[in-house]
Write an enzyme that holds these catalytic residues in place. Sequence first.
Site, PDB file in Angstrom:
ATOM      1  N   ASP A   1       0.834  -1.198   0.000  1.00 43.05           N
ATOM      2  CA  ASP A   1       0.000   0.000   0.000  1.00 43.05           C
ATOM      3  C   ASP A   1       0.872   1.252   0.000  1.00 43.05           C
ATOM      4  O   ASP A   1       1.959   1.261  -0.562  1.00 43.05           O
ATOM      5  CB  ASP A   1      -0.916  -0.044   1.229  1.00 43.05           C
ATOM      6  CG  ASP A   1      -2.294   0.534   0.962  1.00 43.05           C
ATOM      7  OD1 ASP A   1      -2.381   1.763   0.780  1.00 43.05           O
ATOM      8  OD2 ASP A   1      -3.279  -0.229   0.938  1.00 43.05           O
TER       9      ASP A   1
ATOM     10  N   PRO B   1      -0.870   5.610  17.755  1.00 44.90           N
ATOM     11  CA  PRO B   1      -0.917   4.945  19.073  1.00 44.90           C
ATOM     12  C   PRO B   1      -1.608   3.596  19.068  1.00 44.90           C
ATOM     13  O   PRO B   1      -1.320   2.755  19.925  1.00 44.90           O
ATOM     14  CB  PRO B   1      -1.672   5.956  19.954  1.00 44.90           C
ATOM     15  CG  PRO B   1      -2.372   6.874  19.003  1.00 44.90           C
ATOM     16  CD  PRO B   1      -1.499   6.950  17.801  1.00 44.90           C
ATOM     17  N   ASP B   2      -2.496   3.359  18.128  1.00 42.44           N
ATOM     18  CA  ASP B   2      -3.197   2.073  18.086  1.00 42.44           C
ATOM     19  C   ASP B   2      -2.403   0.999  17.346  1.00 42.44           C
ATOM     20  O   ASP B   2      -2.832  -0.155  17.298  1.00 42.44           O
ATOM     21  CB  ASP B   2      -4.562   2.226  17.414  1.00 42.44           C
ATOM     22  CG  ASP B   2      -5.524   3.059  18.243  1.00 42.44           C
ATOM     23  OD1 ASP B   2      -5.256   3.260  19.446  1.00 42.44           O
ATOM     24  OD2 ASP B   2      -6.513   3.547  17.689  1.00 42.44           O
TER      25      ASP B   2
ATOM     26  N   ASP C   1      10.397  -0.011   1.527  1.00 42.91           N
ATOM     27  CA  ASP C   1       9.857   0.971   0.598  1.00 42.91           C
ATOM     28  C   ASP C   1      10.293   0.623  -0.821  1.00 42.91           C
ATOM     29  O   ASP C   1      11.467   0.398  -1.074  1.00 42.91           O
ATOM     30  CB  ASP C   1      10.366   2.368   0.969  1.00 42.91           C
ATOM     31  CG  ASP C   1       9.816   3.440   0.063  1.00 42.91           C
ATOM     32  OD1 ASP C   1      10.402   3.637  -1.019  1.00 42.91           O
ATOM     33  OD2 ASP C   1       8.802   4.061   0.412  1.00 42.91           O
TER      34      ASP C   1
ATOM     35  N   HIS D   1      -3.809   5.792   3.466  1.00 49.80           N
ATOM     36  CA  HIS D   1      -4.565   4.606   3.055  1.00 49.80           C
ATOM     37  C   HIS D   1      -4.008   3.338   3.694  1.00 49.80           C
ATOM     38  O   HIS D   1      -4.744   2.547   4.289  1.00 49.80           O
ATOM     39  CB  HIS D   1      -4.531   4.503   1.532  1.00 49.80           C
ATOM     40  CG  HIS D   1      -5.387   3.419   0.966  1.00 49.80           C
ATOM     41  ND1 HIS D   1      -4.926   2.149   0.729  1.00 49.80           N
ATOM     42  CD2 HIS D   1      -6.687   3.411   0.587  1.00 49.80           C
ATOM     43  CE1 HIS D   1      -5.904   1.405   0.222  1.00 49.80           C
ATOM     44  NE2 HIS D   1      -6.980   2.150   0.125  1.00 49.80           N
TER      45      HIS D   1
ATOM     46  N   VAL E   1      -6.820 -16.195  -5.854  1.00 50.87           N
ATOM     47  CA  VAL E   1      -6.853 -14.979  -5.055  1.00 50.87           C
ATOM     48  C   VAL E   1      -8.234 -14.841  -4.420  1.00 50.87           C
ATOM     49  O   VAL E   1      -9.256 -15.059  -5.076  1.00 50.87           O
ATOM     50  CB  VAL E   1      -6.542 -13.742  -5.921  1.00 50.87           C
ATOM     51  CG1 VAL E   1      -6.660 -12.456  -5.102  1.00 50.87           C
ATOM     52  CG2 VAL E   1      -5.149 -13.860  -6.534  1.00 50.87           C
TER      53      VAL E   1
ATOM     54  N   SER F   1     -11.528  -1.581  -0.374  1.00 53.37           N
ATOM     55  CA  SER F   1     -10.264  -1.612   0.364  1.00 53.37           C
ATOM     56  C   SER F   1     -10.497  -2.086   1.789  1.00 53.37           C
ATOM     57  O   SER F   1      -9.802  -2.972   2.297  1.00 53.37           O
ATOM     58  CB  SER F   1      -9.635  -0.218   0.411  1.00 53.37           C
ATOM     59  OG  SER F   1      -8.925   0.092  -0.740  1.00 53.37           O
TER      60      SER F   1
END
Length: 397
Positions: A22, A30-31, A41, A55, A168, A217
């Site tokens: 993504d 924090p979560d 990357d 996203h 898939v 998504s």
Amino acid sequence: MFAMEDTWAESQGEGVTVAVVDTGVDASHPDLTGQVLEGKDFTGGGNAQADEQGHGTGMASLIAAHGHGPNGASGMMGLAPKAKVLPLRTIQDKGDKFLDETWSAAVRYAVDHGAKVINLSFSQDGGKTANVGREAIAYAQAHDVLVVAGAGNDGSVAVDEPAALPGVVSVGSVDKDGNRWVGSNHGKGLTLVAPGVDILAANKKRAQGYSLSTGTSDSTALVSATAALVRAKYPDLTAGQVVNRLIKSASFLGHKGLEAPDDEYGYGIIRPYKAVTMDIPKGPKEGPLGKLQLSSDASSKAGSPAAGDDDSSTRAKKKSSSSSRLLLIGGIAGVVVIGGIVFAVVRSRNKRGNGGGPYGGQGGGPGGSGPQNTNYAPHPAGPTSHGPSSPNPYQQP
């Protein structure tokens, strides 16, 4: 809503890594602290734990958010709060091209670095998956990694690739009443559906750190999280056998007279609690969806471990035949004030169309009475046509 307290007594996704291919994942939310691995990357930007668009962070939170504060009493919870997230950044800015060469390199990296589930919340931009992408999917399948992808947000009677590829798990969206979301692509090749309308997710781009979004998504991330719960509970199952559990435990809920696979609902709406508790035979190792079949030459490339070490900059030199787009963002509908734990799935408002919704009522939790799918057929071939697409991957439907 999903009976997650009961589900978490059975499995929380512990020991399972879910790759999120993504925009990166903000590991400082924090979560999500402690849940996000270093990742990689693939854009040349350097840091997979940074997310300029939000996203990828939202998808990761639906999978593995654990709340924050004393005893985790604040914030939101994903469906598999003890799963680890492997962030693989394949796009930075809105204007970036999202090429098959890039995401396929990320898929191979995920396989080579221990992911058991790969979340692909994107779709082809009105075309077919290039050979390099198909080879990457086949590589994952050959190494027992489950690939989950969104069906698309055009409302078309055609499931987008790579979701439409054999093997898939293709995911569509339903609203709070369990009805197909109008923007959800559907048709032959749809595997499962999950909530995808007004879904709470982490988003540090908003003042309070959360937002609501709509799209396949979100549904894809919830299915990936459910797969993580199953893989943690039943580590001896193959990826195909995990799909078997997801399909057999899904339900059409109040939709009567449907036969699986249905063009609008696939094999049904996911039920995480049933997926980890139902008495379901393992079934064949390959599972109900089969695998992507390549030519002998492509198969040898797909099965080569060395290919997984390939950097995206090298693969980008090869000719690209298609690009992809992120599936979001059916719009950020607003910021939610959080008081105590808020689950990733938005609560039902007690409007029950067609006899019940996916968050409660008939078949919604332990002891639910909704019908379940007890049979399946092989995954149909992918469609040959696609609905209209937007050149902007973040354009709202």
